[in-house]
Design an enzyme around this catalytic site. Structure first.
Site, PDB file in Angstrom:
ATOM      1  N   ARG A  76      11.669  -5.312   5.172  1.00 30.11           N
ATOM      2  CA  ARG A  76      11.450  -3.897   4.832  1.00 30.11           C
ATOM      3  C   ARG A  76      12.376  -3.010   5.654  1.00 30.11           C
ATOM      4  NH1 ARG A  76       5.673  -1.620   5.418  1.00 30.11           N
ATOM      5  NH2 ARG A  76       5.737  -3.078   7.151  1.00 30.11           N
ATOM      6  N   LYS A  83       0.835  -1.218   0.000  1.00 36.96           N
ATOM      7  CA  LYS A  83       0.000   0.000   0.000  1.00 36.96           C
ATOM      8  C   LYS A  83       0.867   1.263   0.000  1.00 36.96           C
ATOM      9  CE  LYS A  83      -2.055  -0.995   3.923  1.00 36.96           C
ATOM     10  NZ  LYS A  83      -1.352  -2.266   4.259  1.00 36.96           N
ATOM     11  N   ARG A 142      11.023  -1.007  11.256  1.00 32.79           N
ATOM     12  CA  ARG A 142       9.882  -0.765  12.133  1.00 32.79           C
ATOM     13  C   ARG A 142       9.823  -1.819  13.238  1.00 32.79           C
ATOM     14  NH1 ARG A 142       4.828   0.304   8.168  1.00 32.79           N
ATOM     15  NH2 ARG A 142       3.842  -1.010   9.759  1.00 32.79           N
ATOM     16  N   ARG A 166      -0.298  -9.047  12.937  1.00 31.49           N
ATOM     17  CA  ARG A 166      -0.937  -7.975  12.155  1.00 31.49           C
ATOM     18  C   ARG A 166      -1.748  -8.561  11.010  1.00 31.49           C
ATOM     19  NH1 ARG A 166       4.171  -5.044  10.663  1.00 31.49           N
ATOM     20  NH2 ARG A 166       2.876  -3.873   9.222  1.00 31.49           N
ATOM     21  N   ARG A 225      -9.950   1.052   8.350  1.00 27.20           N
ATOM     22  CA  ARG A 225      -9.478  -0.304   8.621  1.00 27.20           C
ATOM     23  C   ARG A 225     -10.548  -1.157   9.275  1.00 27.20           C
ATOM     24  NH1 ARG A 225      -3.769   0.581   8.712  1.00 27.20           N
ATOM     25  NH2 ARG A 225      -2.620  -1.301   9.162  1.00 27.20           N
TER      26      ARG A 225
HETATM   27  P1  AP5 Z   1       4.838  -1.544   1.889  1.00 27.06           P
HETATM   28  O1  AP5 Z   1       4.519  -0.747   0.686  1.00 27.06           O
HETATM   29  O2  AP5 Z   1       5.553  -0.849   3.004  1.00 27.06           O
HETATM   30  O3  AP5 Z   1       3.521  -2.320   2.419  1.00 27.06           O
HETATM   31  P2  AP5 Z   1       2.253  -1.796   3.194  1.00 27.06           P
HETATM   32  O4  AP5 Z   1       1.063  -2.478   2.624  1.00 27.06           O
HETATM   33  O5  AP5 Z   1       2.247  -0.313   3.245  1.00 27.06           O
HETATM   34  O6  AP5 Z   1       2.558  -2.449   4.603  1.00 27.06           O
HETATM   35  P3  AP5 Z   1       2.434  -1.885   6.068  1.00 27.06           P
HETATM   36  O7  AP5 Z   1       3.111  -2.934   6.911  1.00 27.06           O
HETATM   37  O8  AP5 Z   1       2.958  -0.482   6.198  1.00 27.06           O
HETATM   38  O9  AP5 Z   1       0.912  -1.899   6.292  1.00 27.06           O
HETATM   39  P4  AP5 Z   1       0.174  -1.887   7.608  1.00 27.06           P
HETATM   40  O10 AP5 Z   1      -1.202  -1.628   7.137  1.00 27.06           O
HETATM   41  O11 AP5 Z   1       0.350  -3.078   8.445  1.00 27.06           O
HETATM   42  O12 AP5 Z   1       0.892  -0.712   8.457  1.00 27.06           O
HETATM   43  P5  AP5 Z   1       0.486   0.783   8.818  1.00 27.06           P
HETATM   44  O13 AP5 Z   1       1.701   1.591   8.818  1.00 27.06           O
HETATM   45  O14 AP5 Z   1      -0.672   1.214   7.997  1.00 27.06           O
HETATM   46  O15 AP5 Z   1       5.699  -2.811   1.401  1.00 27.06           O
HETATM   47  C1  AP5 Z   1       6.210  -3.749   2.336  1.00 27.06           C
HETATM   48  C2  AP5 Z   1       7.597  -4.222   1.865  1.00 27.06           C
HETATM   49  O16 AP5 Z   1       7.442  -4.939   0.639  1.00 27.06           O
HETATM   50  C3  AP5 Z   1       8.590  -3.081   1.573  1.00 27.06           C
HETATM   51  O17 AP5 Z   1       9.870  -3.485   1.940  1.00 27.06           O
HETATM   52  C4  AP5 Z   1       8.517  -2.922   0.045  1.00 27.06           C
HETATM   53  O18 AP5 Z   1       9.740  -2.442  -0.483  1.00 27.06           O
HETATM   54  C5  AP5 Z   1       8.200  -4.336  -0.404  1.00 27.06           C
HETATM   55  N1  AP5 Z   1       7.381  -4.383  -1.618  1.00 27.06           N
HETATM   56  C6  AP5 Z   1       6.343  -3.577  -1.955  1.00 27.06           C
HETATM   57  N2  AP5 Z   1       5.821  -3.942  -3.137  1.00 27.06           N
HETATM   58  C7  AP5 Z   1       6.545  -5.029  -3.541  1.00 27.06           C
HETATM   59  C8  AP5 Z   1       6.486  -5.878  -4.681  1.00 27.06           C
HETATM   60  N3  AP5 Z   1       5.572  -5.685  -5.657  1.00 27.06           N
HETATM   61  N4  AP5 Z   1       7.369  -6.901  -4.768  1.00 27.06           N
HETATM   62  C9  AP5 Z   1       8.292  -7.111  -3.782  1.00 27.06           C
HETATM   63  N5  AP5 Z   1       8.399  -6.344  -2.684  1.00 27.06           N
HETATM   64  C10 AP5 Z   1       7.533  -5.311  -2.564  1.00 27.06           C
HETATM   65  O19 AP5 Z   1      -0.074   0.594  10.315  1.00 27.06           O
HETATM   66  C11 AP5 Z   1       0.791   0.290  11.373  1.00 27.06           C
HETATM   67  C12 AP5 Z   1      -0.015   0.183  12.667  1.00 27.06           C
HETATM   68  O20 AP5 Z   1      -0.644   1.457  12.961  1.00 27.06           O
HETATM   69  C13 AP5 Z   1      -1.194  -0.812  12.646  1.00 27.06           C
HETATM   70  O21 AP5 Z   1      -0.762  -2.119  12.947  1.00 27.06           O
HETATM   71  C14 AP5 Z   1      -2.087  -0.212  13.740  1.00 27.06           C
HETATM   72  O22 AP5 Z   1      -1.606  -0.519  15.015  1.00 27.06           O
HETATM   73  C15 AP5 Z   1      -1.939   1.279  13.532  1.00 27.06           C
HETATM   74  N6  AP5 Z   1      -2.946   1.816  12.596  1.00 27.06           N
HETATM   75  C16 AP5 Z   1      -2.680   2.368  11.365  1.00 27.06           C
HETATM   76  N7  AP5 Z   1      -3.829   2.741  10.768  1.00 27.06           N
HETATM   77  C17 AP5 Z   1      -4.834   2.430  11.620  1.00 27.06           C
HETATM   78  C18 AP5 Z   1      -6.243   2.547  11.554  1.00 27.06           C
HETATM   79  N8  AP5 Z   1      -6.847   3.069  10.472  1.00 27.06           N
HETATM   80  N9  AP5 Z   1      -6.972   2.093  12.611  1.00 27.06           N
HETATM   81  C19 AP5 Z   1      -6.381   1.580  13.705  1.00 27.06           C
HETATM   82  N10 AP5 Z   1      -5.033   1.408  13.842  1.00 27.06           N
HETATM   83  C20 AP5 Z   1      -4.271   1.848  12.790  1.00 27.06           C
END
Ligand code: AP5
Length: 218
Positions: A137, A24, A163, A174, A98
Site C-alpha cells: 500500500r 475499509k 505507513r 496488527r 475496535r
Molecule cells: P485499505 O483500504 O487501505 O485497507 P484498510 O482496511 O483500511 O486497512 P488499514 O491497514 O488502514 O486498517 P487498519 O484498521 O489496520 O488501520 P487504521 O488506519 O484504522 O487497503 C489496503 C491496501 O489494499 C491498499 O493498498 C489498497 O489499494 C488495496 N486494496 C483495497 N481493496 C482491494 C481489493 N479489492 N483488491 C486488491 N487490493 C485492494 O489504524 C491504524 C492504527 O491506529 C491501529 O493499528 C491502532 O494502533 C490505531 N487505531 C485506529 N483506530 C483505533 C481504535 N478504534 N482503537 C484503538 N486504536 C486504534
C-alpha cells in the site's frame, strides 16, 4: 421491503469493521463520495495527530508496533468529531469501534443523542491476502488517496508515502491484534441484528457492488 436508493441512505450511521488491509479505507472513500457523508477514520485522525506532534510518544510506539491506543482516547475523539455539523446527514466510521467497550460507548453516546448505529459492515478477507495488500500500500501525501503497487498502481506524479506500520512483521502483529481485540465485535453486532458480512476479495469495483447490495435491503 422495497429497496432503498442511495440518496435515501443519507441519514445513516455506519461502521466498517475488518482486519488491516481488508479495504475499509478504500471502500469507505467510495461510499462516502457517493452518499456525500463524511468518512471518520480513527487511524487517519491518530496519524494526523502524530504528524502535528500532538500524539504522546508512548502512543506513537503503540501504533507503530501494531497495538491499539486506549479506548478512552478514541471514544473521546469520536464523541467530539461526530458532533460536527457535517455529520448531520450521517457518517461512516472506519476503524471504530475496535473493541466491545468502544462499541458499548458508541451505543451509549448515540442513545444520548436519540439515535443509533444503523449498520456494522464486516469486510471479510482471508489472512494470506492481507499482508500483501498492506505491505504494497502507498498513500498520496497530497490527495490522501490510497494506492497499491500491484492492484491499483499510483499515477506517475503521485507523492507517495508508506505507513510505518505497513512493514510485514507489524502487519502480522496488527492482524493478530484484530483477532484478539476486534473480532468479538461481530457477535456483538450480530446480536443487535445490524451486522452485514461482505466478501472483500475481488476487484475494488466488485467489492463496492457487494457493499451497495448489502446496504440496499436494510
Ligand atoms: P485499505 O483500504 O487501505 O485497507 P484498510 O482496511 O483500511 O486497512 P488499514 O491497514 O488502514 O486498517 P487498519 O484498521 O489496520 O488501520 P487504521 O488506519 O484504522 O487497503 C489496503 C491496501 O489494499 C491498499 O493498498 C489498497 O489499494 C488495496 N486494496 C483495497 N481493496 C482491494 C481489493 N479489492 N483488491 C486488491 N487490493 C485492494 O489504524 C491504524 C492504527 O491506529 C491501529 O493499528 C491502532 O494502533 C490505531 N487505531 C485506529 N483506530 C483505533 C481504535 N478504534 N482503537 C484503538 N486504536 C486504534
Amino acid at each position: 421491503m422495497a429497496p432503498v436508493s442511495a440518496n435515501e441512505k443519507n441519514g445513516m450511521r455506519l461502521t466498517f469493521v475488518g482486519p488491516p488491509g481488508s479495504g475499509k479505507g478504500t471502500q469507505a472513500k467510495i461510499i462516502c463520495g457517493r452518499w456525500r457523508i463524511p468518512q471518520i477514520s480513527t487511524g487517519d485522525m491518530l496519524r494526523s495527530a502524530k504528524a502535528q506532534g500532538r500524539l504522546p510518544q508512548d502512543l506513537i510506539q503503540k501504533m507503530d508496533s501494531g497495538g491499539l491506543v486506549p479506548d478512552e482516547m478514541v471514544i473521546a475523539m469520536i464523541d467530539e468529531r461526530t458532533q460536527g455539523l457535517d455529520c448531520a446527514p450521517g457518517y461512516l466510521l472506519d476503524g471504530f469501534p475496535r473493541t466491545v467497550p468502544q462499541a458499548e460507548a458508541l451505543d451509549e453516546m448515540l442513545r444520548r443523542r436519540d439515535c443509533g448505529l444503523d449498520v456494522a459492515l464486516a469486510l471479510e478477507v482471508p489472512p494470506e491476502l492481507l499482508i500483501e495488500r498492506a505491505v504494497l500500500r502507498r498513500t498520496d501525501r497530497k490527495s490522501g488517496l490510497i494506492y497499491h503497487l500491484k492492484y491499483n498502481p499510483p499515477p506517475a506524479d503521485a507523492d507517495l508515502e508508506q505507513r510505518k506500520d505497513d512493514q510485514e512483521r507489524v502487519v502480522m502483529d496488527r492482524v493478530n491484534t484484530y483477532h484478539r481485540m476486534t473480532a468479538d465485535l461481530l457477535p456483538y453486532y450480530e446480536k443487535q441484528g445490524i451486522l452485514r458480512r461482505v466478501n472483500g476479495v475481488g476487484l475494488v469495483e466488485e467489492v463496492t457492488a457487494r457493499i451497495m447490495e448489502a446496504l440496499k435491503t436494510l
